[in-house]
Design a protein around this motif. Structure first.
Motif, PDB file in Angstrom:
ATOM      1  N   GLN A 178       0.812  -1.224   0.000  1.00 30.13           N
ATOM      2  CA  GLN A 178       0.000   0.000   0.000  1.00 30.13           C
ATOM      3  C   GLN A 178       0.842   1.271   0.000  1.00 30.13           C
ATOM      4  O   GLN A 178       0.303   2.369  -0.129  1.00 30.13           O
ATOM      5  CB  GLN A 178      -0.960  -0.009   1.196  1.00 30.13           C
ATOM      6  CG  GLN A 178      -0.310   0.257   2.553  1.00 30.13           C
ATOM      7  CD  GLN A 178       0.325  -0.987   3.153  1.00 30.13           C
ATOM      8  OE1 GLN A 178       0.496  -2.010   2.494  1.00 30.13           O
ATOM      9  NE2 GLN A 178       0.680  -0.911   4.431  1.00 30.13           N
ATOM     10  N   LYS A 179       2.159   1.142   0.148  1.00 28.61           N
ATOM     11  CA  LYS A 179       3.053   2.297   0.115  1.00 28.61           C
ATOM     12  C   LYS A 179       3.675   2.505  -1.271  1.00 28.61           C
ATOM     13  O   LYS A 179       4.396   3.493  -1.483  1.00 28.61           O
ATOM     14  CB  LYS A 179       4.175   2.125   1.146  1.00 28.61           C
ATOM     15  CG  LYS A 179       3.698   1.848   2.564  1.00 28.61           C
ATOM     16  CD  LYS A 179       2.917   3.019   3.141  1.00 28.61           C
ATOM     17  CE  LYS A 179       2.559   2.761   4.594  1.00 28.61           C
ATOM     18  NZ  LYS A 179       1.777   3.875   5.180  1.00 28.61           N
ATOM     19  N   THR A 220      -0.410   4.484  -4.098  1.00 31.08           N
ATOM     20  CA  THR A 220      -0.617   5.811  -3.522  1.00 31.08           C
ATOM     21  C   THR A 220      -1.107   6.823  -4.552  1.00 31.08           C
ATOM     22  O   THR A 220      -1.574   7.900  -4.184  1.00 31.08           O
ATOM     23  CB  THR A 220       0.670   6.338  -2.859  1.00 31.08           C
ATOM     24  OG1 THR A 220       1.728   6.378  -3.824  1.00 31.08           O
ATOM     25  CG2 THR A 220       1.066   5.443  -1.693  1.00 31.08           C
ATOM     26  N   SER A 271      -4.562   6.218  -3.450  1.00 39.46           N
ATOM     27  CA  SER A 271      -4.742   6.387  -2.008  1.00 39.46           C
ATOM     28  C   SER A 271      -3.507   7.081  -1.454  1.00 39.46           C
ATOM     29  O   SER A 271      -2.570   6.431  -1.004  1.00 39.46           O
ATOM     30  CB  SER A 271      -4.938   5.024  -1.324  1.00 39.46           C
ATOM     31  OG  SER A 271      -5.096   5.189   0.071  1.00 39.46           O
ATOM     32  N   PRO A 272      -3.477   8.426  -1.490  1.00 39.04           N
ATOM     33  CA  PRO A 272      -2.283   9.171  -1.075  1.00 39.04           C
ATOM     34  C   PRO A 272      -1.830   8.868   0.350  1.00 39.04           C
ATOM     35  O   PRO A 272      -0.644   9.023   0.656  1.00 39.04           O
ATOM     36  CB  PRO A 272      -2.731  10.635  -1.201  1.00 39.04           C
ATOM     37  CG  PRO A 272      -3.840  10.613  -2.201  1.00 39.04           C
ATOM     38  CD  PRO A 272      -4.551   9.311  -1.991  1.00 39.04           C
ATOM     39  N   ASN A 273      -2.752   8.433   1.204  1.00 42.75           N
ATOM     40  CA  ASN A 273      -2.419   8.132   2.593  1.00 42.75           C
ATOM     41  C   ASN A 273      -1.726   6.780   2.755  1.00 42.75           C
ATOM     42  O   ASN A 273      -1.268   6.442   3.852  1.00 42.75           O
ATOM     43  CB  ASN A 273      -3.690   8.164   3.456  1.00 42.75           C
ATOM     44  CG  ASN A 273      -3.402   8.263   4.932  1.00 42.75           C
ATOM     45  OD1 ASN A 273      -2.420   8.880   5.345  1.00 42.75           O
ATOM     46  ND2 ASN A 273      -4.256   7.656   5.746  1.00 42.75           N
ATOM     47  N   GLY A 274      -1.661   5.996   1.692  1.00 40.55           N
ATOM     48  CA  GLY A 274      -0.991   4.702   1.771  1.00 40.55           C
ATOM     49  C   GLY A 274      -1.683   3.722   2.682  1.00 40.55           C
ATOM     50  O   GLY A 274      -1.044   2.968   3.416  1.00 40.55           O
TER      51      GLY A 274
END
Length: 272
Positions: free
Chosen positions: A56-57, A62, A65-68
């Motif tokens: 997710q990073k 990202t 989903s910029p927040n990871g």
């Protein structure tokens, strides 16, 4: 449809693509997608994003989903529009794909606002507090009494809020005894992991009946096994407690530590 290989990018070209893992937040999205699939024959694709591997990073994730963090969705039918955060995903999906308002309410209705309020309550309260309870009650290598009693106790307080709201209702929002909606889905996804966080549902009979009512829905039963069978959801937990003596012994030790932490800091349950 899903893929079992390590994801490195999107795999679909149409419909909704869900990027998720088997957590309470992940189940928010999969439950609603399964409900929409059953109600409207709305198919979707999902990929398992193993958060222990930090997938997710990665930049491809990202981007959406910029927040990871999981979950995220990509709507290939709307110019590959990405949505992150569970509350936002629930709102987006019902706004665009629930035309008969089976799981939501019209914006002109007061219940539309009530749903927003309960989703916000879960997003800002129940989820974060129970997440901390998960960590300090069960996962932290060092057992620290203060945060253990603090977060388990606050989770219990929040369960008391739910229990009071459900005292003469089947669902959180809606006329009469209520209507099943995304307000319920948002909180159910966390209540379905209550025991993992040291919260005993027997203490909250209205919540327990509501949880069972939702857990019995066919779409929900499918959704909580996406992307794989959960290892710590309530039903699995209760089964292990009955069948695995070693597991029960360890759980008794955890409960004893939590009880001692509450006593040390003079914790007394109160809600609200």
């Amino acid at each position: 449809m899903s893929t079992s290989t390590r994801p490195t990018g999107l795999i679909a070209s149409s419909g909704i693509e869900l990027l998720t893992f088997g957590t309470p937040n992940g189940h928010k999205a999969s439950i609603l997608l399964e409900e929409l699939k059953a109600a409207y024959n709305k198919p979707y694709t999902y990929q398992s994003v193993n958060i222990s591997e930090n997938i997710q990073k990665e930049p491809w994730f990202t981007k959406f989903s910029p927040n990871g963090r999981i979950p995220a969705i990509v709507d290939h039918d709307r110019n590959d529009f990405g949505v992150f955060e569970g509350a936002a995903i629930l709102s987006y999906l019902t706004r665009h794909y629930d035309p008969e308002r089976r799981f939501s309410f019209g914006v002109e209705e007061d219940d539309f606002s009530r749903v927003e309020q309960w989703v916000a309550w879960q997003h800002g309260g129940l989820g974060p507090m129970q997440g901390q309870a998960n960590h300090f009650y069960r996962l932290a290598k060092e057992r620290i009494p203060y945060p253990t009693q603090r977060y388990v106790g606050e989770s219990e307080r929040l369960y008391g809020i739910l229990d009071n709201q459900l005292r003469d209702r089947d669902y959180l929002v809606g006329p009469g005894k209520g209507k099943y909606s995304i307000a319920d889905i948002a909180s159910f996804s966390w209540v379905n992991w209550a025991y993992f966080a040291g919260v005993n549902l027997d203490q909250f009979p209205n919540v327990k009946a509501w949880w069972q009512r939702i857990a019995d829905r066919p779409a929900v039963q499918k959704a909580i096994n996406i992307p794989s069978e959960p290892r710590a959801a309530n039903a699995v937990y209760q089964k292990r407690l009955k069948e695995d003596p070693e597991f029960k012994e360890n759980e008794d030790k955890l409960k004893d530590l939590a009880d001692k932490a509450k006593k040390q800091y003079d914790y007394k349950y109160a809600s609200p």
